[in-house]
Write a protein that holds these residues in place. Structure first.
Motif, PDB file in Angstrom:
ATOM      1  N   ILE A 210       8.410  30.956  32.430  1.00 21.71           N
ATOM      2  CA  ILE A 210       7.325  31.019  31.455  1.00 21.71           C
ATOM      3  C   ILE A 210       6.754  29.618  31.266  1.00 21.71           C
ATOM      4  N   THR A 211       5.430  29.560  31.103  1.00 17.26           N
ATOM      5  CA  THR A 211       4.725  28.292  30.906  1.00 17.26           C
ATOM      6  C   THR A 211       3.939  28.370  29.612  1.00 17.26           C
ATOM      7  N   PHE A 212       4.196  27.428  28.715  1.00 17.14           N
ATOM      8  CA  PHE A 212       3.575  27.434  27.399  1.00 17.14           C
ATOM      9  C   PHE A 212       2.081  27.142  27.492  1.00 17.14           C
ATOM     10  N   GLU A 213       1.304  27.852  26.646  1.00 16.31           N
ATOM     11  CA  GLU A 213      -0.139  27.640  26.585  1.00 16.31           C
ATOM     12  C   GLU A 213      -0.603  27.176  25.215  1.00 16.31           C
ATOM     13  N   LYS A 214      -0.235  27.900  24.161  1.00 17.26           N
ATOM     14  CA  LYS A 214      -0.720  27.528  22.824  1.00 17.26           C
ATOM     15  C   LYS A 214       0.145  28.182  21.759  1.00 17.26           C
ATOM     16  N   THR A 215      -0.030  27.677  20.516  1.00 16.53           N
ATOM     17  CA  THR A 215       0.635  28.256  19.344  1.00 16.53           C
ATOM     18  C   THR A 215      -0.410  28.568  18.281  1.00 16.53           C
ATOM     19  N   SER A 216      -0.357  29.771  17.759  1.00 15.04           N
ATOM     20  CA  SER A 216      -1.260  30.153  16.670  1.00 15.04           C
ATOM     21  C   SER A 216      -0.430  30.684  15.511  1.00 15.04           C
ATOM     22  N   VAL A 217      -0.926  30.436  14.288  1.00 12.62           N
ATOM     23  CA  VAL A 217      -0.217  30.841  13.074  1.00 12.62           C
ATOM     24  C   VAL A 217      -1.129  31.725  12.250  1.00 12.62           C
ATOM     25  N   LYS A 218      -0.600  32.866  11.814  1.00 14.78           N
ATOM     26  CA  LYS A 218      -1.364  33.815  11.003  1.00 14.78           C
ATOM     27  C   LYS A 218      -0.607  34.072   9.705  1.00 14.78           C
ATOM     28  N   THR A 219      -1.307  33.925   8.584  1.00 14.87           N
ATOM     29  CA  THR A 219      -0.678  34.163   7.293  1.00 14.87           C
ATOM     30  C   THR A 219      -0.553  35.663   7.019  1.00 14.87           C
ATOM     31  N   LYS A 220       0.411  36.008   6.157  1.00 16.09           N
ATOM     32  CA  LYS A 220       0.648  37.400   5.791  1.00 16.09           C
ATOM     33  C   LYS A 220       0.603  37.534   4.271  1.00 16.09           C
ATOM     34  N   GLY A 221       0.773  38.724   3.791  1.00 12.84           N
ATOM     35  CA  GLY A 221       0.812  38.958   2.344  1.00 12.84           C
ATOM     36  C   GLY A 221      -0.539  38.746   1.693  1.00 12.84           C
ATOM     37  N   THR A 222      -0.549  38.027   0.555  1.00  9.56           N
ATOM     38  CA  THR A 222      -1.783  37.829  -0.206  1.00  9.56           C
ATOM     39  C   THR A 222      -2.790  36.954   0.539  1.00  9.56           C
ATOM     40  N   LEU A 223      -2.341  36.197   1.515  1.00  7.59           N
ATOM     41  CA  LEU A 223      -3.240  35.324   2.279  1.00  7.59           C
ATOM     42  C   LEU A 223      -3.522  35.879   3.675  1.00  7.59           C
ATOM     43  N   SER A 224      -3.315  37.168   3.847  1.00  6.75           N
ATOM     44  CA  SER A 224      -3.472  37.762   5.177  1.00  6.75           C
ATOM     45  C   SER A 224      -4.920  37.771   5.660  1.00  6.75           C
ATOM     46  N   GLN A 225      -5.887  37.553   4.730  1.00  4.99           N
ATOM     47  CA  GLN A 225      -7.291  37.570   5.136  1.00  4.99           C
ATOM     48  C   GLN A 225      -7.713  36.268   5.812  1.00  4.99           C
ATOM     49  N   LEU A 226      -6.905  35.267   5.729  1.00  3.95           N
ATOM     50  CA  LEU A 226      -7.248  34.010   6.383  1.00  3.95           C
ATOM     51  C   LEU A 226      -7.189  34.160   7.903  1.00  3.95           C
ATOM     52  N   PRO A 227      -8.112  33.514   8.619  1.00  8.16           N
ATOM     53  CA  PRO A 227      -8.105  33.624  10.083  1.00  8.16           C
ATOM     54  C   PRO A 227      -6.900  32.881  10.664  1.00  8.16           C
ATOM     55  N   PRO A 228      -6.488  33.253  11.876  1.00  8.67           N
ATOM     56  CA  PRO A 228      -5.374  32.561  12.528  1.00  8.67           C
ATOM     57  C   PRO A 228      -5.699  31.081  12.735  1.00  8.67           C
ATOM     58  N   LEU A 229      -4.690  30.276  12.636  1.00 16.51           N
ATOM     59  CA  LEU A 229      -4.826  28.840  12.839  1.00 16.51           C
ATOM     60  C   LEU A 229      -4.156  28.473  14.158  1.00 16.51           C
ATOM     61  N   SER A 242      12.934  16.699  26.790  1.00 17.10           N
ATOM     62  CA  SER A 242      13.637  17.967  26.563  1.00 17.10           C
ATOM     63  C   SER A 242      12.695  19.134  26.312  1.00 17.10           C
ATOM     64  N   ASN A 243      11.404  18.845  26.105  1.00 17.62           N
ATOM     65  CA  ASN A 243      10.426  19.895  25.831  1.00 17.62           C
ATOM     66  C   ASN A 243       9.324  19.813  26.878  1.00 17.62           C
ATOM     67  N   THR A 244       9.546  20.465  28.006  1.00 14.75           N
ATOM     68  CA  THR A 244       8.606  20.387  29.130  1.00 14.75           C
ATOM     69  C   THR A 244       7.477  21.401  29.021  1.00 14.75           C
ATOM     70  N   GLY A 245       7.569  22.305  28.064  1.00 17.78           N
ATOM     71  CA  GLY A 245       6.531  23.328  27.940  1.00 17.78           C
ATOM     72  C   GLY A 245       6.748  24.531  28.825  1.00 17.78           C
ATOM     73  N   SER A 246       7.843  24.566  29.564  1.00 19.62           N
ATOM     74  CA  SER A 246       8.151  25.716  30.407  1.00 19.62           C
ATOM     75  C   SER A 246       9.648  25.971  30.366  1.00 19.62           C
ATOM     76  N   GLY A 247      10.028  27.121  30.783  1.00 21.19           N
ATOM     77  CA  GLY A 247      11.442  27.479  30.808  1.00 21.19           C
ATOM     78  C   GLY A 247      11.684  28.635  31.748  1.00 21.19           C
ATOM     79  N   GLU A 248      12.937  28.877  32.042  1.00 15.42           N
ATOM     80  CA  GLU A 248      13.318  29.970  32.927  1.00 15.42           C
ATOM     81  C   GLU A 248      14.481  30.739  32.326  1.00 15.42           C
ATOM     82  N   PHE A 249      14.527  32.007  32.637  1.00  9.55           N
ATOM     83  CA  PHE A 249      15.668  32.827  32.251  1.00  9.55           C
ATOM     84  C   PHE A 249      15.830  33.934  33.277  1.00  9.55           C
TER      85      PHE A 249
END
Length: 274
Positions: A210-229, A242-249
């Motif tokens: 797997i090769t990392f591309e991006k991270t997005s954060v989405k609020t839940k609950g009372t703030l669920s209407q906010l767009p993903p960050l 130690s954090n190459t952005g990829s991994g294997e399993f």
């Protein structure tokens, strides 16, 4: 004509250690009923022994278990593994003894099921999988055996459910983590869902990279209407070694409702279909 004494002495001479010529002389003297006795009886015994050996039956190896019996055994071993990891809070509450028991149960299941071959049936990975155990979480960090924020009192972070969403057509591989972030009183805790998007490729028959591309954060609950960050990606030059952005399993077991993987750092992970 032979004397009486020679007649009665004849049997004695037959069983004595005299030469074969003595027996022939007796036959010539009027005793045709006397026969030559084999002086090597051990030859007969060896012949009988050989015949006995020839008649020994060699047992065939037992036949392999039927498909029904194998399926029943796999179902039993799956239940055994689930019962071991069910109370470990996905591995966060696992002791060293718990980790060893889970690993032994997983190996037993892997051995009975046999090696995994995804090269001809990649669709087995398709779907949304729920993580129920990770041996790496025993390190008490969200990164497992890799660097990550600690759980517990140092940071007010509570780990919720963890999922993997895999699309075999687009090769999308998303790690989805539900988190609860503490807030100062009287504010309620903030619930968010972090999605770590990756692309994956099959290496060989059962290894996944797997090769990392991006991270997005989405609020839940009372703030669920906010767009993903979408969080900015760390430049490769600033990324720690130690954090190459990829991994294997490696996928060591998979069927319609359970999947077991072993990571490149020895992590054991158990998923069920969600």
């Amino acid at each position: 004509m032979a004397s009486l004494s020679s007649i009665f002495q004849a049997p004695t001479s037959i069983f004595s250690s005299s030469s074969t010529s003595n027996s022939l002389n007796l036959q010539q003297k009027g005793f045709p009923f006397l026969v030559k006795v084999d002086r090597h009886p051990q030859r007969k015994r060896s012949f009988v022994l050989k015949s006995a050996l020839d008649e020994v039956n060699v047992l065939d190896p037992p036949p392999p278990p039927s498909e029904d019996a194998k399926s029943e055994l796999i179902a039993s071993l799956k239940l055994k593994l689930l019962s071991i990891v069910s109370g470990l809070n996905r591995g966060l509450a696992a002791s060293e003894d718990d980790i060893q028991k889970a690993d032994a149960a997983a190996k037993e299941l892997e051995a009975v099921a046999g090696p995994v071959d995804l090269s001809s049936d990649l669709d087995k990975l398709q779907g949304r999988w729920k993580l129920i155990y990770s041996s790496a979480f025993s390190s008490r960090t969200l990164g497992g055996s890799r660097p990550g924020p600690p759980t517990g009192r140092l940071l007010p972070i509570t780990l919720g459910q963890v999922f993997q969403r895999i699309d075999v057509l687009s090769k999308d591989f998303d790690n989805i983590v539900e988190l609860e972030l503490g807030a100062p009183w009287p504010l309620p805790p903030l619930e968010v869902t972090a999605t770590l998007a990756h692309k994956f490729e099959l290496l060989g028959s059962a290894n996944i990279k797997i090769t990392f591309e991006k991270t997005s954060v989405k609020t839940k609950g009372t703030l669920s209407q906010l767009p993903p960050l979408e969080l900015p990606r760390i430049p490769d030059a600033l990324r720690p070694p130690s954090n190459t952005g990829s991994g294997e399993f490696k996928v060591t077991f998979v069927d319609a409702d359970m999947r077991i993987t072993r990571g490149d750092r020895g992590e054991l992970r158990v998923f069920v279909i969600s």
